[in-house]
Design a protein around this motif. Structure first.
Motif, PDB file in Angstrom:
ATOM      1  N   MET A  28       0.796  -1.229   0.035  1.00 23.46           N
ATOM      2  CA  MET A  28       0.060  -0.040   0.298  1.00 23.46           C
ATOM      3  C   MET A  28       0.724   1.060   0.194  1.00 23.46           C
ATOM      4  SD  MET A  28      -2.770  -0.992  -0.374  1.00 23.46           S
ATOM      5  CE  MET A  28      -2.828  -2.573  -1.245  1.00 23.46           C
ATOM      6  N   TRP A  29       2.029   0.747   0.721  1.00 27.65           N
ATOM      7  CA  TRP A  29       2.465   2.096   0.507  1.00 27.65           C
ATOM      8  C   TRP A  29       3.317   2.406  -0.756  1.00 27.65           C
ATOM      9  CZ3 TRP A  29       5.632   6.260   2.848  1.00 27.65           C
ATOM     10  CH2 TRP A  29       5.035   6.456   4.763  1.00 27.65           C
ATOM     11  N   ALA A  30       3.966   1.804  -1.393  1.00 24.25           N
ATOM     12  CA  ALA A  30       4.347   1.532  -2.999  1.00 24.25           C
ATOM     13  C   ALA A  30       3.240   1.962  -3.675  1.00 24.25           C
ATOM     14  CB  ALA A  30       4.509   0.533  -3.224  1.00 24.25           C
ATOM     15  N   LEU A  31       2.207   1.802  -3.377  1.00 31.25           N
ATOM     16  CA  LEU A  31       1.001   2.278  -4.519  1.00 31.25           C
ATOM     17  C   LEU A  31       0.698   3.717  -4.633  1.00 31.25           C
ATOM     18  CD1 LEU A  31      -0.704   1.598  -6.213  1.00 31.25           C
ATOM     19  CD2 LEU A  31      -2.545   0.162  -4.943  1.00 31.25           C
ATOM     20  N   GLY A  32       0.773   3.859  -2.755  1.00 32.12           N
ATOM     21  CA  GLY A  32       0.141   5.058  -2.685  1.00 32.12           C
ATOM     22  C   GLY A  32       1.704   5.844  -3.347  1.00 32.12           C
ATOM     23  N   ILE A  33       2.358   5.858  -2.925  1.00 28.20           N
ATOM     24  CA  ILE A  33       3.926   6.725  -3.317  1.00 28.20           C
ATOM     25  C   ILE A  33       3.810   7.118  -5.101  1.00 28.20           C
ATOM     26  CG2 ILE A  33       6.169   6.690  -4.184  1.00 28.20           C
ATOM     27  CD1 ILE A  33       6.824   5.818  -1.044  1.00 28.20           C
ATOM     28  N   TYR A  34       3.198   6.178  -5.767  1.00 30.86           N
ATOM     29  CA  TYR A  34       3.388   5.772  -7.049  1.00 30.86           C
ATOM     30  C   TYR A  34       2.362   6.789  -8.209  1.00 30.86           C
ATOM     31  CZ  TYR A  34       3.095   3.565 -12.019  1.00 30.86           C
ATOM     32  OH  TYR A  34       1.964   3.643 -13.505  1.00 30.86           O
ATOM     33  N   LEU A  35       1.190   6.464  -7.466  1.00 26.48           N
ATOM     34  CA  LEU A  35      -0.182   7.041  -8.049  1.00 26.48           C
ATOM     35  C   LEU A  35      -0.053   8.716  -7.022  1.00 26.48           C
ATOM     36  CD1 LEU A  35      -3.319   5.002  -6.538  1.00 26.48           C
ATOM     37  CD2 LEU A  35      -2.101   4.798  -9.113  1.00 26.48           C
ATOM     38  N   CYS A  36       0.908   8.827  -6.171  1.00 30.72           N
ATOM     39  CA  CYS A  36       0.891   9.781  -5.829  1.00 30.72           C
ATOM     40  C   CYS A  36       1.843  10.865  -6.619  1.00 30.72           C
ATOM     41  CB  CYS A  36       1.437  10.325  -4.605  1.00 30.72           C
ATOM     42  SG  CYS A  36       1.751  12.143  -4.023  1.00 30.72           S
ATOM     43  N   TYR A  37       2.204  10.102  -6.655  1.00 35.80           N
ATOM     44  CA  TYR A  37       3.331  10.740  -8.090  1.00 35.80           C
ATOM     45  C   TYR A  37       3.403  10.673  -9.348  1.00 35.80           C
ATOM     46  CZ  TYR A  37       7.226  10.389 -11.938  1.00 35.80           C
ATOM     47  OH  TYR A  37       7.965  10.788 -12.793  1.00 35.80           O
ATOM     48  N   LEU A  38       2.150   9.559  -9.853  1.00 34.80           N
ATOM     49  CA  LEU A  38       1.748  10.152 -11.611  1.00 34.80           C
ATOM     50  C   LEU A  38       0.646  11.570 -11.439  1.00 34.80           C
ATOM     51  CD1 LEU A  38       0.347   6.311 -12.309  1.00 34.80           C
ATOM     52  CD2 LEU A  38       2.048   7.686 -12.950  1.00 34.80           C
ATOM     53  N   ILE A  39      -0.497  11.579 -10.076  1.00 38.61           N
ATOM     54  CA  ILE A  39      -0.872  13.140 -10.029  1.00 38.61           C
ATOM     55  C   ILE A  39      -0.441  14.562 -10.365  1.00 38.61           C
ATOM     56  CG2 ILE A  39      -2.418  14.025  -8.574  1.00 38.61           C
ATOM     57  CD1 ILE A  39      -3.560  11.545  -7.170  1.00 38.61           C
ATOM     58  N   VAL A 151      -0.553  17.993  -1.781  1.00 37.11           N
ATOM     59  CA  VAL A 151      -1.564  17.239  -0.938  1.00 37.11           C
ATOM     60  C   VAL A 151      -2.712  16.365  -1.829  1.00 37.11           C
ATOM     61  CG1 VAL A 151      -1.695  18.943   0.931  1.00 37.11           C
ATOM     62  CG2 VAL A 151      -2.943  19.683  -0.795  1.00 37.11           C
ATOM     63  N   ILE A 152      -2.607  16.889  -3.053  1.00 42.25           N
ATOM     64  CA  ILE A 152      -3.734  15.568  -3.892  1.00 42.25           C
ATOM     65  C   ILE A 152      -3.322  14.257  -4.050  1.00 42.25           C
ATOM     66  CG2 ILE A 152      -4.966  15.358  -5.700  1.00 42.25           C
ATOM     67  CD1 ILE A 152      -4.289  18.689  -6.152  1.00 42.25           C
ATOM     68  N   GLY A 153      -2.417  14.170  -4.741  1.00 38.16           N
ATOM     69  CA  GLY A 153      -1.845  12.899  -4.159  1.00 38.16           C
ATOM     70  C   GLY A 153      -1.074  12.167  -3.240  1.00 38.16           C
ATOM     71  N   VAL A 154      -0.778  13.103  -2.110  1.00 39.44           N
ATOM     72  CA  VAL A 154      -0.993  12.831  -0.977  1.00 39.44           C
ATOM     73  C   VAL A 154      -2.265  11.753  -0.607  1.00 39.44           C
ATOM     74  CG1 VAL A 154      -0.533  13.384   1.933  1.00 39.44           C
ATOM     75  CG2 VAL A 154       0.926  13.654  -0.060  1.00 39.44           C
ATOM     76  N   ALA A 157      -2.173   8.527  -1.065  1.00 39.32           N
ATOM     77  CA  ALA A 157      -1.672   7.853  -0.056  1.00 39.32           C
ATOM     78  C   ALA A 157      -1.933   7.275   1.004  1.00 39.32           C
ATOM     79  CB  ALA A 157      -0.164   8.738   0.006  1.00 39.32           C
ATOM     80  N   GLY A 158      -2.429   8.517   1.641  1.00 38.46           N
ATOM     81  CA  GLY A 158      -3.263   8.143   3.116  1.00 38.46           C
ATOM     82  C   GLY A 158      -3.671   8.024   3.197  1.00 38.46           C
ATOM     83  N   PHE A 159      -5.091   7.765   1.903  1.00 32.41           N
ATOM     84  CA  PHE A 159      -6.244   5.955   2.742  1.00 32.41           C
ATOM     85  C   PHE A 159      -5.671   4.940   1.615  1.00 32.41           C
ATOM     86  CE2 PHE A 159      -8.755   3.399  -0.843  1.00 32.41           C
ATOM     87  CZ  PHE A 159      -9.974   3.631   0.189  1.00 32.41           C
ATOM     88  N   LEU A 160      -4.498   4.613   1.133  1.00 28.24           N
ATOM     89  CA  LEU A 160      -3.689   3.161   0.911  1.00 28.24           C
ATOM     90  C   LEU A 160      -3.480   2.653   2.504  1.00 28.24           C
ATOM     91  CD1 LEU A 160      -2.587   3.560  -2.964  1.00 28.24           C
ATOM     92  CD2 LEU A 160      -4.282   2.009  -1.860  1.00 28.24           C
ATOM     93  N   ILE A 161      -2.212   3.566   2.723  1.00 28.32           N
ATOM     94  CA  ILE A 161      -1.696   3.287   3.552  1.00 28.32           C
ATOM     95  C   ILE A 161      -2.830   2.713   4.931  1.00 28.32           C
ATOM     96  CG2 ILE A 161      -0.107   3.874   5.402  1.00 28.32           C
ATOM     97  CD1 ILE A 161       0.972   6.159   3.689  1.00 28.32           C
ATOM     98  N   ARG A 162      -3.867   4.051   4.768  1.00 29.03           N
ATOM     99  CA  ARG A 162      -4.664   3.132   6.378  1.00 29.03           C
ATOM    100  C   ARG A 162      -5.091   2.549   5.865  1.00 29.03           C
ATOM    101  NH1 ARG A 162      -2.465   5.113  10.097  1.00 29.03           N
ATOM    102  NH2 ARG A 162      -3.076   7.578  10.469  1.00 29.03           N
ATOM    103  N   LEU A 163      -5.769   1.742   4.452  1.00 30.29           N
ATOM    104  CA  LEU A 163      -5.758   0.379   4.113  1.00 30.29           C
ATOM    105  C   LEU A 163      -4.626  -1.126   4.677  1.00 30.29           C
ATOM    106  CD1 LEU A 163      -8.202  -1.234   2.849  1.00 30.29           C
ATOM    107  CD2 LEU A 163      -6.938  -0.947   0.702  1.00 30.29           C
TER     108      LEU A 163
END
Length: 298
Positions: A28-39, A151-154, A157-163
């Protein structure tokens, strides 16, 4: 009356390769970082910024968030009574210090990140320090400008980290009779508790929707700090309130009027209010999506 509940017994390990176990939390951390990068990549291209900006930004942001989250956990939450640690209290100026932090005495143990322990407030502080450093070296636009976009991407990432926290059966709330209570079997629970990980996922989702709407559909990006200020209020005010129904993470918090999570949230809440007031008092900047030559003509 018998209440419904969810028996949560999910394995936190996604898969294993030999002796190496890959946990859902890490994924989830890795996926959150990747999606944040794309945004962020989409935003920076939309505003015609150099590609090297986004690459440098993420090198700083990833290191800042992980290092900050680790240090935050070790320094904010790892205080234990001397009795637990098998140590004698320290007396300074007739004041007995009955709590000690093993990481202060053995700082190299902070590097053992595989043993677990990351704090979101520490991650936020790490992000701010990293943002300050890269803004001085590369952007020269100020922290509010940078975080209005970041913060849009963060939030994603926060959503996924809490998951990931939910997969780990950790950081949940106290007992509840509500029908969506979770029994966290793997953490030894036998009665339904508030799944505060899901509550926090929801406020991250709200923060994402609101900040994305403000950036893409309004003129908020032309007022540096406005999006960031609103985001801080959504995330940290909600986090402050949720702490009232969560179990304390460490024993030393039991005698505190406000727990550590709430104390660490207060500065962000105050900062968010100040940013919003400041943003509305300052003149509006040119449209960031215009070509640089057209901005100069305005």
């Amino acid at each position: 009356m018998e209440f419904l509940s969810v028996v949560w017994d999910v394995n936190p390990v996604a898969f294993s390769i030999g002796s190496l176990s890959v946990r859902w939390y890490g994924i989830m951390w890795a996926l959150g970082i990747y999606l944040c990068y794309l945004i962020q990549d989409n935003i920076y291209k939309r505003e015609h910024h150099p590609q090297e900006w986004i690459d440098k930004l993420f090198m700083y942001m990833v290191l800042g968030s992980i290092i900050g989250a680790r240090l935050g956990h070790c320094l904010f939450y790892e205080w234990h009574s001397c009795e637990q640690l098998g140590l004698e209290p320290i007396q300074i100026f007739a004041w007995n210090i009955t709590y000690r932090n093993p990481y202060i005495e053995h700082p190299l143990d902070m590097l053992k990140i595989w043993q677990g322990g990351l704090a979101s407030h520490g991650g936020a502080i790490g992000l701010i320090i990293a943002a300050f450093m890269i803004d001085r070296k590369v952007f020269h636009k100020g922290i509010p400008w940078l975080f209005d976009r970041l913060v849009i991407g963060v939030a994603v990432a926060g959503f996924l980290i809490r998951l990931g926290n939910l997969f780990n059966s950790e950081i949940y709330g106290g007992p509840t009779n509500l029908p969506w209570g979770f029994i966290f079997v793997r953490d030894g629970q036998t009665e339904p508790c508030h799944p505060t990980q899901i509550y926090e996922m929801l406020y991250c989702l709200v923060a994402f929707v609101v900040s994305a709407w403000m950036y893409y559909k309004t003129k908020a990006a032309r007022r540096p700090g406005l999006i960031f200020g609103v985001w801080l209020e959504i995330v940290f005010f909600t986090r402050f309130m949720l702490e009232f129904i969560k179990f304390n993470q460490e024993a030393f918090e039991s005698n505190m009027f406000l727990n550590m999570g709430q104390l660490l949230s207060l500065p962000f809440i105050i900062w968010g209010i100040w940013l919003m007031v400041r943003a509305m008092k300052r003149p509006m900047l040119p449209d960031p999506t215009l070509e640089p030559s057209k901005k100069n003509k305005k």
